[in-house]
Design a protein around this motif. Structure first.
Motif, PDB file in Angstrom:
ATOM      1  N   THR A  67       0.871  -1.094  -0.093  1.00  0.00           N
ATOM      2  CA  THR A  67      -0.140   0.027  -0.016  1.00  0.00           C
ATOM      3  C   THR A  67       0.869   1.373  -0.095  1.00  0.00           C
ATOM      4  O   THR A  67       0.574   2.156  -0.776  1.00  0.00           O
ATOM      5  CB  THR A  67      -0.958   0.115   1.075  1.00  0.00           C
ATOM      6  OG1 THR A  67      -1.842  -1.035   1.233  1.00  0.00           O
ATOM      7  CG2 THR A  67      -1.826   1.335   1.112  1.00  0.00           C
ATOM      8  N   ARG A  79      -6.922   4.512  -5.078  1.00  0.00           N
ATOM      9  CA  ARG A  79      -7.509   4.354  -3.751  1.00  0.00           C
ATOM     10  C   ARG A  79      -7.335   2.984  -3.271  1.00  0.00           C
ATOM     11  O   ARG A  79      -7.987   1.889  -4.062  1.00  0.00           O
ATOM     12  CB  ARG A  79      -8.997   4.712  -3.563  1.00  0.00           C
ATOM     13  CG  ARG A  79      -9.282   6.278  -4.061  1.00  0.00           C
ATOM     14  CD  ARG A  79      -8.772   7.207  -3.038  1.00  0.00           C
ATOM     15  NE  ARG A  79      -9.034   8.666  -3.749  1.00  0.00           N
ATOM     16  CZ  ARG A  79      -8.971   9.799  -3.054  1.00  0.00           C
ATOM     17  NH1 ARG A  79      -8.952   9.585  -1.691  1.00  0.00           N
ATOM     18  NH2 ARG A  79      -9.207  10.829  -3.683  1.00  0.00           N
ATOM     19  N   VAL A  80      -6.676   2.631  -2.120  1.00  0.00           N
ATOM     20  CA  VAL A  80      -6.520   1.512  -1.613  1.00  0.00           C
ATOM     21  C   VAL A  80      -7.388   0.978  -0.544  1.00  0.00           C
ATOM     22  O   VAL A  80      -7.541   1.912   0.355  1.00  0.00           O
ATOM     23  CB  VAL A  80      -5.093   1.258  -1.093  1.00  0.00           C
ATOM     24  CG1 VAL A  80      -4.768  -0.215  -0.468  1.00  0.00           C
ATOM     25  CG2 VAL A  80      -3.982   1.492  -2.186  1.00  0.00           C
ATOM     26  N   VAL A  82      -7.671  -1.926   2.335  1.00  0.00           N
ATOM     27  CA  VAL A  82      -6.862  -3.137   2.924  1.00  0.00           C
ATOM     28  C   VAL A  82      -8.259  -4.055   3.351  1.00  0.00           C
ATOM     29  O   VAL A  82      -9.047  -3.501   4.195  1.00  0.00           O
ATOM     30  CB  VAL A  82      -6.057  -2.627   4.066  1.00  0.00           C
ATOM     31  CG1 VAL A  82      -5.470  -3.573   4.469  1.00  0.00           C
ATOM     32  CG2 VAL A  82      -5.036  -1.577   3.408  1.00  0.00           C
ATOM     33  N   ALA A  95      -2.416   0.631   8.329  1.00  0.00           N
ATOM     34  CA  ALA A  95      -3.061   0.569   7.192  1.00  0.00           C
ATOM     35  C   ALA A  95      -3.000   2.159   6.619  1.00  0.00           C
ATOM     36  O   ALA A  95      -2.878   2.648   5.674  1.00  0.00           O
ATOM     37  CB  ALA A  95      -4.243  -0.117   7.055  1.00  0.00           C
ATOM     38  N   ALA A 100      -3.702   3.891   3.206  1.00  0.00           N
ATOM     39  CA  ALA A 100      -4.935   3.485   2.722  1.00  0.00           C
ATOM     40  C   ALA A 100      -6.231   4.091   2.865  1.00  0.00           C
ATOM     41  O   ALA A 100      -6.391   5.098   3.987  1.00  0.00           O
ATOM     42  CB  ALA A 100      -5.144   2.158   3.438  1.00  0.00           C
ATOM     43  N   SER A 101      -7.358   4.106   2.268  1.00  0.00           N
ATOM     44  CA  SER A 101      -8.542   4.834   2.206  1.00  0.00           C
ATOM     45  C   SER A 101      -9.720   4.051   3.017  1.00  0.00           C
ATOM     46  O   SER A 101     -10.584   4.468   3.262  1.00  0.00           O
ATOM     47  CB  SER A 101      -8.867   5.383   1.035  1.00  0.00           C
ATOM     48  OG  SER A 101      -8.264   6.223   0.429  1.00  0.00           O
ATOM     49  N   PHE A 103     -10.324   0.215   5.673  1.00  0.00           N
ATOM     50  CA  PHE A 103      -9.856  -1.021   6.256  1.00  0.00           C
ATOM     51  C   PHE A 103     -11.279  -1.595   6.625  1.00  0.00           C
ATOM     52  O   PHE A 103     -12.107  -1.361   6.974  1.00  0.00           O
ATOM     53  CB  PHE A 103      -9.325  -0.699   7.636  1.00  0.00           C
ATOM     54  CG  PHE A 103      -8.793  -2.032   8.307  1.00  0.00           C
ATOM     55  CD1 PHE A 103      -7.377  -2.269   8.313  1.00  0.00           C
ATOM     56  CD2 PHE A 103      -9.474  -2.513   9.369  1.00  0.00           C
ATOM     57  CE1 PHE A 103      -7.140  -3.394   9.074  1.00  0.00           C
ATOM     58  CE2 PHE A 103      -9.239  -3.617   9.933  1.00  0.00           C
ATOM     59  CZ  PHE A 103      -8.016  -4.090   9.739  1.00  0.00           C
TER      60      PHE A 103
END
Length: 227
Positions: A67, A79-80, A82, A95, A100-101, A103
């Motif tokens: 990431t 956009r990640v 997780v 995260a 990250a955007s 979780f």
């Protein structure tokens, strides 16, 4: 507009299941699926998907390192989200720190996963509701504020109020109720806060607020507006 999705997970059966779900949606397209973190970074750099779904635990390079590598690429707007089976505060914190955007737990129903992808693609952010407020409490207890807050002086007093409420994990509806304004007005304020502070999304506004002392344990919500 079709949202392009990259799927990174070392379990082939899980990837197949998610890909099958995505295939039922006309506005979502799985452009690649990979089995480790190195492949996730390489394919993300090559394809520049709108959203990447990345598992935390993968061989060669874990999902959190992947990431960070994906989001550090110049001009990368992916956009990640997780994904993990582990409901762990530490994973959430790491995260978000990686950029990250969202979780999300793998136990999430398919329809909620699809909604999460769409939310991330339009520039919003989310964390599984079961961990959102716990994350904020953990930040409040452990985050030592830095002496300077870059960009904070660019916010109006109302925008600072909105930032404090975002840091308290309030939804747009809750922010609107607290400030006595409409939700569309709140959305405009949130957009301006993110733009002025150079933040990816509202979850990272939470990180910013606690890291720079804008929000703190026990500060509470702003007073309601005067009649």
């Amino acid at each position: 507009m079709t949202v392009s999705v990259l799927l990174a997970d070392d379990h082939g059966m899980f990837r197949s299941g998610v890909r099958a779900v995505l295939a039922t949606q006309p506005d979502l397209e799985c452009v690649a699926e990979v089995g480790d973190g190195h492949e996730a970074v390489a394919e993300s750099n090559r394809l520049r998907p709108d959203v990447a779904l990345i598992d935390v635990r993968m061989p060669r390079l874990d999902g959190l390192a992947a990431t960070r590598a994906i989001l550090s690429g110049p001009g990368n707007r992916t956009r990640v989200l997780v994904l993990t089976t582990y409901d762990s505060d530490e994973y959430v914190y790491r995260a978000l720190d990686a950029g990250a955007s969202g979780f999300l737990l793998k136990s999430l129903p398919p329809e909620e996963l699809l909604a999460a992808i769409r939310i991330a693609a339009r520039g919003d952010a989310l964390i599984d509701p079961s961990v959102t407020r716990r994350l904020v409490a953990r930040f409040a207890a452990t985050c030592a504020p830095t002496p300077t807050a870059p960009g904070l002086d660019r916010l109006t007093p109302r925008e600072r109020e909105v930032l404090v409420l975002i840091a308290d994990a309030r939804s747009n509806a809750e922010v609107a109720a607290a400030l006595g304004v409409g939700e569309e007005t709140v959305k405009t304020h949130v957009s301006r806060v993110l733009s002025k502070l150079g933040l990816r999304d509202r979850v990272h506004a939470v990180v910013y607020a606690y890291r720079h002392g804008v929000a703190s344990p026990g500060r509470g919500m702003p007073d309601p507006p005067s009649p």
